[in-house]
Design an enzyme around this catalytic site. Structure first.
Site, PDB file in Angstrom:
ATOM      1  N   GLY A 170      48.640 -21.707  15.478  1.00  0.00           N
ATOM      2  CA  GLY A 170      48.948 -22.499  14.297  1.00  0.00           C
ATOM      3  C   GLY A 170      48.666 -23.986  14.367  1.00  0.00           C
ATOM      4  O   GLY A 170      48.407 -24.613  13.350  1.00  0.00           O
ATOM      5  N   GLU A 227      53.249 -28.714  17.765  1.00  0.00           N
ATOM      6  CA  GLU A 227      53.528 -27.472  17.016  1.00  0.00           C
ATOM      7  C   GLU A 227      53.101 -27.630  15.560  1.00  0.00           C
ATOM      8  O   GLU A 227      53.101 -28.731  15.016  1.00  0.00           O
ATOM      9  CB  GLU A 227      55.034 -27.187  17.044  1.00  0.00           C
ATOM     10  CG  GLU A 227      55.455 -26.193  18.110  1.00  0.00           C
ATOM     11  CD  GLU A 227      55.107 -24.750  17.767  1.00  0.00           C
ATOM     12  OE1 GLU A 227      54.179 -24.498  16.963  1.00  0.00           O
ATOM     13  OE2 GLU A 227      55.769 -23.847  18.314  1.00  0.00           O
ATOM     14  N   ASP A 228      52.770 -26.522  14.925  1.00  0.00           N
ATOM     15  CA  ASP A 228      52.512 -26.541  13.485  1.00  0.00           C
ATOM     16  C   ASP A 228      53.831 -26.600  12.730  1.00  0.00           C
ATOM     17  O   ASP A 228      53.995 -27.360  11.786  1.00  0.00           O
ATOM     18  CB  ASP A 228      51.699 -25.306  13.058  1.00  0.00           C
ATOM     19  CG  ASP A 228      52.292 -23.996  13.574  1.00  0.00           C
ATOM     20  OD1 ASP A 228      53.255 -24.011  14.375  1.00  0.00           O
ATOM     21  OD2 ASP A 228      51.782 -22.929  13.185  1.00  0.00           O
ATOM     22  N   ASP A 260      60.594 -23.315  12.958  1.00  0.00           N
ATOM     23  CA  ASP A 260      61.306 -22.489  11.977  1.00  0.00           C
ATOM     24  C   ASP A 260      62.688 -22.171  12.576  1.00  0.00           C
ATOM     25  O   ASP A 260      63.598 -22.981  12.511  1.00  0.00           O
ATOM     26  CB  ASP A 260      60.442 -21.247  11.729  1.00  0.00           C
ATOM     27  CG  ASP A 260      61.001 -20.302  10.680  1.00  0.00           C
ATOM     28  OD1 ASP A 260      61.909 -20.682   9.955  1.00  0.00           O
ATOM     29  OD2 ASP A 260      60.498 -19.163  10.585  1.00  0.00           O
ATOM     30  N   LYS A 289      61.679 -26.790   9.446  1.00  0.00           N
ATOM     31  CA  LYS A 289      62.576 -26.176   8.448  1.00  0.00           C
ATOM     32  C   LYS A 289      64.002 -26.371   8.956  1.00  0.00           C
ATOM     33  O   LYS A 289      64.520 -25.502   9.679  1.00  0.00           O
ATOM     34  CB  LYS A 289      62.294 -24.675   8.315  1.00  0.00           C
ATOM     35  CG  LYS A 289      60.912 -24.293   7.779  1.00  0.00           C
ATOM     36  CD  LYS A 289      60.792 -22.765   7.672  1.00  0.00           C
ATOM     37  CE  LYS A 289      59.393 -22.291   7.415  1.00  0.00           C
ATOM     38  NZ  LYS A 289      59.254 -20.815   7.475  1.00  0.00           N
ATOM     39  N   PHE A 336      58.410 -19.709   3.238  1.00  0.00           N
ATOM     40  CA  PHE A 336      57.241 -19.338   4.025  1.00  0.00           C
ATOM     41  C   PHE A 336      56.015 -20.106   3.527  1.00  0.00           C
ATOM     42  O   PHE A 336      55.751 -20.161   2.333  1.00  0.00           O
ATOM     43  CB  PHE A 336      56.995 -17.833   3.933  1.00  0.00           C
ATOM     44  CG  PHE A 336      55.892 -17.379   4.837  1.00  0.00           C
ATOM     45  CD1 PHE A 336      56.116 -17.239   6.202  1.00  0.00           C
ATOM     46  CD2 PHE A 336      54.626 -17.131   4.336  1.00  0.00           C
ATOM     47  CE1 PHE A 336      55.091 -16.853   7.052  1.00  0.00           C
ATOM     48  CE2 PHE A 336      53.595 -16.733   5.186  1.00  0.00           C
ATOM     49  CZ  PHE A 336      53.831 -16.589   6.546  1.00  0.00           C
ATOM     50  N   VAL A 337      55.288 -20.711   4.453  1.00  0.00           N
ATOM     51  CA  VAL A 337      54.117 -21.511   4.064  1.00  0.00           C
ATOM     52  C   VAL A 337      52.845 -21.051   4.786  1.00  0.00           C
ATOM     53  O   VAL A 337      52.914 -20.469   5.873  1.00  0.00           O
ATOM     54  CB  VAL A 337      54.363 -23.014   4.347  1.00  0.00           C
ATOM     55  CG1 VAL A 337      55.418 -23.579   3.415  1.00  0.00           C
ATOM     56  CG2 VAL A 337      54.761 -23.266   5.795  1.00  0.00           C
ATOM     57  N   ASP A 390      49.290 -19.215   9.039  1.00  0.00           N
ATOM     58  CA  ASP A 390      48.723 -17.987   8.470  1.00  0.00           C
ATOM     59  C   ASP A 390      49.761 -17.077   7.845  1.00  0.00           C
ATOM     60  O   ASP A 390      50.949 -17.138   8.154  1.00  0.00           O
ATOM     61  CB  ASP A 390      48.015 -17.197   9.560  1.00  0.00           C
ATOM     62  CG  ASP A 390      49.020 -16.523  10.509  1.00  0.00           C
ATOM     63  OD1 ASP A 390      49.855 -17.236  11.087  1.00  0.00           O
ATOM     64  OD2 ASP A 390      48.981 -15.281  10.632  1.00  0.00           O
ATOM     65  N   ARG A 418      44.595 -19.707   7.456  1.00  0.00           N
ATOM     66  CA  ARG A 418      44.611 -20.829   8.403  1.00  0.00           C
ATOM     67  C   ARG A 418      43.583 -21.893   8.039  1.00  0.00           C
ATOM     68  O   ARG A 418      43.716 -23.062   8.389  1.00  0.00           O
ATOM     69  CB  ARG A 418      44.316 -20.345   9.826  1.00  0.00           C
ATOM     70  CG  ARG A 418      45.382 -19.433  10.420  1.00  0.00           C
ATOM     71  CD  ARG A 418      45.140 -19.285  11.917  1.00  0.00           C
ATOM     72  NE  ARG A 418      45.861 -18.159  12.493  1.00  0.00           N
ATOM     73  CZ  ARG A 418      47.129 -18.207  12.897  1.00  0.00           C
ATOM     74  NH1 ARG A 418      47.815 -19.307  12.774  1.00  0.00           N
ATOM     75  NH2 ARG A 418      47.692 -17.145  13.420  1.00  0.00           N
TER      76      ARG A 418
HETATM   77  P1  IMP Z   1      60.170 -20.081  15.303  1.00  0.00           P
HETATM   78  O1  IMP Z   1      60.134 -19.502  16.670  1.00  0.00           O
HETATM   79  O2  IMP Z   1      61.006 -19.263  14.359  1.00  0.00           O
HETATM   80  O3  IMP Z   1      60.556 -21.543  15.267  1.00  0.00           O
HETATM   81  O4  IMP Z   1      58.731 -19.957  14.699  1.00  0.00           O
HETATM   82  C1  IMP Z   1      57.742 -20.731  15.155  1.00  0.00           C
HETATM   83  C2  IMP Z   1      56.380 -20.137  14.922  1.00  0.00           C
HETATM   84  O5  IMP Z   1      56.337 -19.145  13.884  1.00  0.00           O
HETATM   85  C3  IMP Z   1      55.503 -21.260  14.463  1.00  0.00           C
HETATM   86  O6  IMP Z   1      54.873 -21.895  15.539  1.00  0.00           O
HETATM   87  C4  IMP Z   1      54.527 -20.576  13.536  1.00  0.00           C
HETATM   88  O7  IMP Z   1      53.414 -20.143  14.259  1.00  0.00           O
HETATM   89  C5  IMP Z   1      55.289 -19.408  12.981  1.00  0.00           C
HETATM   90  N1  IMP Z   1      55.862 -19.738  11.656  1.00  0.00           N
HETATM   91  C6  IMP Z   1      57.104 -20.182  11.385  1.00  0.00           C
HETATM   92  N2  IMP Z   1      57.299 -20.397  10.077  1.00  0.00           N
HETATM   93  C7  IMP Z   1      56.117 -20.087   9.485  1.00  0.00           C
HETATM   94  C8  IMP Z   1      55.664 -20.122   8.122  1.00  0.00           C
HETATM   95  O8  IMP Z   1      56.382 -20.501   7.163  1.00  0.00           O
HETATM   96  N3  IMP Z   1      54.378 -19.742   7.920  1.00  0.00           N
HETATM   97  C9  IMP Z   1      53.554 -19.337   8.917  1.00  0.00           C
HETATM   98  N4  IMP Z   1      53.928 -19.292  10.206  1.00  0.00           N
HETATM   99  C10 IMP Z   1      55.197 -19.671  10.485  1.00  0.00           C
HETATM  100 MG    MG Z   2      53.051 -22.003  16.037  1.00  0.00          MG
END
Ligand code: IMP
Ligand code: MG
Length: 180
Positions: free
Chosen positions: A47, A102-103, A106, A134, A156-157, A163, A169
């Site tokens: 991402g 990081e992108d 979440d 978020k 969700f984005v 993606d 992407r």
């Molecule tokens: P986390 O472990 O829940 O913080 O998620 C982190 C990873 O999930 C990010 O690095 C993204 O690759 C993916 N991700 C989280 N939210 C989104 C979203 O809204 N759209 C797409 N990918 C996401």
């Molecule tokens: Mg990521």
């Protein structure tokens, strides 16, 4: 603008011109914070590749780059919580100033996993740069994240590296999933 990816509709959330402006400011901050140091930017694939590329163009201190590839979404619009490491950290990070790129943060589970891995390698310091955050979805307390592009709602984005089931992407702007 509205777009459709597979079975889902998305609408524009953040235009590229805003991303560009914000990234420039983050770059300035990092340049000041890392003056006379040589940080390592650790990009989290897939991402972060677009953000990593644009952010690095704003960096004017000497720096190195490396990548790690983690996956947690597995084609859904909700994080699975189980993290798979598809490419591990190959650089020696001992005594280095590491900036994780990081992108999006979440739930925070991916970052939590990665932070533990990185800290075990005994870096001099670790900071985090994430294009998106978020806050309402966070389940881990990191304190304040060092460099954040935009805080968004619990939605969700896609686009600009992010993606939906592998698609989207390449989009220049960031889009959010429409309710209907
Ligand atoms: P986390 O472990 O829940 O913080 O998620 C982190 C990873 O999930 C990010 O690095 C993204 O690759 C993916 N991700 C989280 N939210 C989104 C979203 O809204 N759209 C797409 N990918 C996401
Ligand atoms: Mg990521």
């Amino acid at each position: 603008m509205n777009i459709t990816i597979k079975d889902k509709n998305f609408e524009t959330l953040i235009e590229y011109c805003m991303i560009e402006k914000r990234t420039r400011l983050l770059g300035i901050e990092i340049n000041v914070d890392y003056e006379n140091r040589t940080p390592v930017f650790l990009g989290v694939l897939n991402g972060s590749f677009m953000f990593m590329a644009d952010l690095l163009k704003e960096i004017n201190v000497n720096c190195e780059t490396t990548f790690v590839k983690l996956a947690s979404y597995h084609g859904d619009v909700k994080s699975s919580g189980s993290i798979t490491e598809e490419l591990s950290i190959s650089m020696n990070l001992k005594n280095r100033d590491v900036i994780i790129v990081e992108d999006i943060i979440d739930s925070g589970k991916t970052l939590d996993y990665l932070l533990k891995k990185v800290k075990a390698l005994e870096p001099a310091s670790v900071k985090i740069a994430s294009l998106l955050l978020k806050p309402d979805a966070l389940t881990v307390d990191f304190g304040e994240i060092d460099y954040v592009g935009f805080e968004i709602g619990n939605e969700f984005v896609v686009g600009y590296g992010l993606d939906y089931d592998g698609l989207g992407r390449n989009l220049k702007d960031i889009y959010r999933l429409c309710d209907r």
